[in-house]
Write an enzyme that holds these catalytic residues in place. Sequence first.
Site, PDB file in Angstrom:
ATOM      1  N   CYS C 220     -21.376 -42.306  36.530  1.00  0.00           N
ATOM      2  CA  CYS C 220     -20.655 -42.900  35.398  1.00  0.00           C
ATOM      3  C   CYS C 220     -19.371 -43.557  35.888  1.00  0.00           C
ATOM      4  CB  CYS C 220     -20.335 -41.827  34.361  1.00  0.00           C
ATOM      5  SG  CYS C 220     -19.152 -40.579  34.916  1.00  0.00           S
ATOM      6  N   ALA C 243     -22.737 -45.930  42.759  1.00  0.00           N
ATOM      7  CA  ALA C 243     -21.484 -45.200  42.534  1.00  0.00           C
ATOM      8  C   ALA C 243     -20.791 -45.673  41.246  1.00  0.00           C
ATOM      9  CB  ALA C 243     -20.571 -45.363  43.741  1.00  0.00           C
ATOM     10  N   HIS C 244     -19.683 -45.045  40.958  1.00  0.00           N
ATOM     11  CA  HIS C 244     -18.963 -45.296  39.715  1.00  0.00           C
ATOM     12  C   HIS C 244     -18.438 -46.727  39.623  1.00  0.00           C
ATOM     13  CE1 HIS C 244     -15.045 -44.573  41.824  1.00  0.00           C
ATOM     14  NE2 HIS C 244     -15.829 -43.838  42.579  1.00  0.00           N
ATOM     15  N   ASN C 245     -18.511 -47.286  38.428  1.00  0.00           N
ATOM     16  CA  ASN C 245     -17.963 -48.615  38.119  1.00  0.00           C
ATOM     17  C   ASN C 245     -18.675 -49.773  38.804  1.00  0.00           C
ATOM     18  OD1 ASN C 245     -15.482 -46.561  37.958  1.00  0.00           O
ATOM     19  ND2 ASN C 245     -15.201 -48.194  36.466  1.00  0.00           N
TER      20      ASN C 245
END
EC number: 2.3.1.191
Lengths: 353, 353, 353
Positions: C220, C243-245
């Site tokens: 997330c 991975a995130h973003n």
Amino acid sequence: MEFTIAQVAQLLGGEVKGPADQKVSRLAKIEEGTQGAISFLSNLKYEHYLYTTAASAVIVSKGFEPKKAYTPTLIVVDNAYTAFTRLLEVYHNALSFRKSGIEEPVHRGQDTEIGEGVYLGAFASIGDHCRIGKNVKIYSQVYIGDNVVIGDNTILYSGVKVYDNCRIGANCTLHANAVIGSDGFGFAPQTDGSYKSIPQLGNVVLEDYVSIGANTTIDCATMPEDSTIIREGAKLDNLIQIAHNVEIGRHTVMAAQSGVSGSCKIGDYCMIGGQVGISGHLHLADHTIITAQSGISKSIEKPGTILSGSPAAENRENLKSQVLVRRLPELEKRVRELEKILKELSLPANSIQ
Amino acid sequence: MEFTIAQVAQLLGGEVKGPADQKVSRLAKIEEGTQGAISFLSNLKYEHYLYTTAASAVIVSKGFEPKKAYTPTLIVVDNAYTAFTRLLEVYHNALSFRKSGIEEPVHRGQDTEIGEGVYLGAFASIGDHCRIGKNVKIYSQVYIGDNVVIGDNTILYSGVKVYDNCRIGANCTLHANAVIGSDGFGFAPQTDGSYKSIPQLGNVVLEDYVSIGANTTIDCATMPEDSTIIREGAKLDNLIQIAHNVEIGRHTVMAAQSGVSGSCKIGDYCMIGGQVGISGHLHLADHTIITAQSGISKSIEKPGTILSGSPAAENRENLKSQVLVRRLPELEKRVRELEKILKELSLPANSIQ
Amino acid sequence: MEFTIAQVAQLLGGEVKGPADQKVSRLAKIEEGTQGAISFLSNLKYEHYLYTTAASAVIVSKGFEPKKAYTPTLIVVDNAYTAFTRLLEVYHNALSFRKSGIEEPVHRGQDTEIGEGVYLGAFASIGDHCRIGKNVKIYSQVYIGDNVVIGDNTILYSGVKVYDNCRIGANCTLHANAVIGSDGFGFAPQTDGSYKSIPQLGNVVLEDYVSIGANTTIDCATMPEDSTIIREGAKLDNLIQIAHNVEIGRHTVMAAQSGVSGSCKIGDYCMIGGQVGISGHLHLADHTIITAQSGISKSIEKPGTILSGSPAAENRENLKSQVLVRRLPELEKRVRELEKILKELSLPANSIQ
């Protein structure tokens, strides 16, 4: 969750500049702040957003002086980024720890003790002779084998599988579908060229404050009463492989898709990039740094060594080689040029004789 | 589980030297042996522990002659390591096969036959028209689709997912969260540059004595009635990817995080290291050995070839190149030196003319 | 499922050459066709099978002229391969969408709406405040957190885990044990050298027609109201880490075991090979192509760039360097030869002086 700006400032030990009684209920980046949101300004690259944001409050660091008119209330703290992280944490904990009670059906084995405040999601399964600490959150479809011990406040997200006899410390987080205690990859070659599995009878120990990523696998030790150990505060990202009898040191962090082969001992405070591979039976000193996609085939004795490449070398050496690999066509051309000159040159040289 | 030393010796076909009626209940490494433990001495590097260990019994190989006083009873066998492995196995089987019966609730589809001695863990789900052999252990939260066949004595640990129509042999072990039969990665490019999934309608076949690691994924074949096949005795470690229509040969072993692309055919008795990648449609001869992190982009016809590097070459060639890559700064310096000498040299040479 | 050849031809908009009333019930490769099977001939390398196959019908492309006698009925279409793929799809959908209804027990939270035609497999768990669209297939042991939205016709295979607040579009396919929305790997270094987890409060958004492979993990976003986004039509293979973003562009395809680090933005229509690693915060232009096992450490601005190697360079440059790496022993020999000649040559040169 709704607080006044004054309440937030008090939580953070900050000083309020502007109206303090407005309500805030959301966290947002400064460029996306709207009314009711609280944001922060840490990197001054984003300072111009302060003068246009509609956020109700903005956390700033001591010493910051606005250069134009702005509308949000400011909360002045020692370090704006750290303070905002603290808010994120309060918010996160409020979400994580709101889960409690038991969503039936769950499976509980014999002689298993479950602490106060534990959450057991639907279809979770806990074996015999387990000890589950206080406030542990066991999400739906988690499996816990027999004789497992889990410390207080640890969270196991949905689908985590813990084999028999493993020990998980307090305040750990295990993300979805992580596997703890699967059989190590040990095979004894037979005379006909085939392999026979060597039974794996040890366990896995996660100390306190360990974080394990989604779909990461940690194999148990081979011998009974031996352990694969992840020491206090170590953080493992997603899809990592930790083989049997490995020890990962305290506060070491490993990025996604890395793998550590059997019987390695990784020091404390190491930083290991993504997709790194480490051969078996190696020791890495404390504070070793390994860049992404490196392949480590030798032990490292000197703390703080930076490694890169596959096979890996000290980072500076590896970078020099890599630059020259890229320039190999040029180097080859230089050699060809030398050969040509020498061929021409050798003619008159020979004619002298 | 408690036995006398005499009973253990009888099981191993060994000869007892010392008191034989003492009880032993645990297996331990010789350096960690305590009373009631049985240990072994295989590598003579550890011989000194024999003279200090508190283990009740130590297994040694024929021909071993102690040099000092020692307290444990000795069990003399042909090969101490093999004998101890046999004990580990007995111990492991006693643990694995103690599970039996059904932990309700489980889901069972229509027309599904379940053999004698099967263990069905809580929240396991088995589809329609399945045939589950004798003594199969299906742990909690395993999912088995429709029309699946599983041979006798196979163990599926918690969270294993088997898609429709797959066939799993006898005496296999599938570790937690392994996925068997997921859709292969096949996409037909469309005229607008996008992709449309090509439906994957084949299955996966695991022959007997196959071992599949935790979180490993094996895709089904594309065409109906085609199979992705893992042949007898093959051992796959954790987090491995096997794409559609691949065939892995008999007794081939693959270490963690390796991936095999679509339609590859890997020979028998191959050894594939960790984090290896193999491109699509390749054939690898029997007894091929691939070192960790290699990238294979060509078929191998000669049995017993050793490959390394990415892109891979024969291991000896690759090692030579890799050594020279590390020495590139030195080679570049030598070329610079030659250029300098030649520049100086060419002046008098020219002046001669 | 049994159809006449005429019915199949009508579905495909093809023309029948031969008896049209025979029944067909299976799809098969032309070399494996038996009576009752329908096959196809696209690659003319396989033409000889047409004259020997026992398949009842064979789909061929317009313009194809048989050169010998054959027994199957022909179905003539614009593109034989595309038409056959269409049949595979019909067959696949008939299998996938036959599932419906609810296999109790399942867990359903409060205020959760479930559309018409939804299939809920046994031991699935859906949290509070979710919106599940029409004809969604949620297999056994799927976990869906709170506040999750899932669009129509999406399939979640067994063991998929979706964290709170994620949004999944229509017509998506998520394979077994995929994890959507796990916490990103963000840690704030502390003054004592240890790390503190930065709470991850954003979500994951999968747009429509997205495909996610088995055991793939998507973290997330960090900030509340931020998202990790997989755009329309993107296809991710097994064991991938996002991975995130991160944002993955429309119709981009990624092969197995690749990883994308935090905050990367990958363009539309990119093709990323297996075991590729991409460093954090990079932007890749549309139509970027990356070969297997590459390591990307720089942003790419030019659309259509082809990258390879680790660290990666433009493919043509990298291939040149790689060829020379293999020839390094030869290059080193040439330099040695030059040194030798020059040493010999310099003697008379010196003697001249």
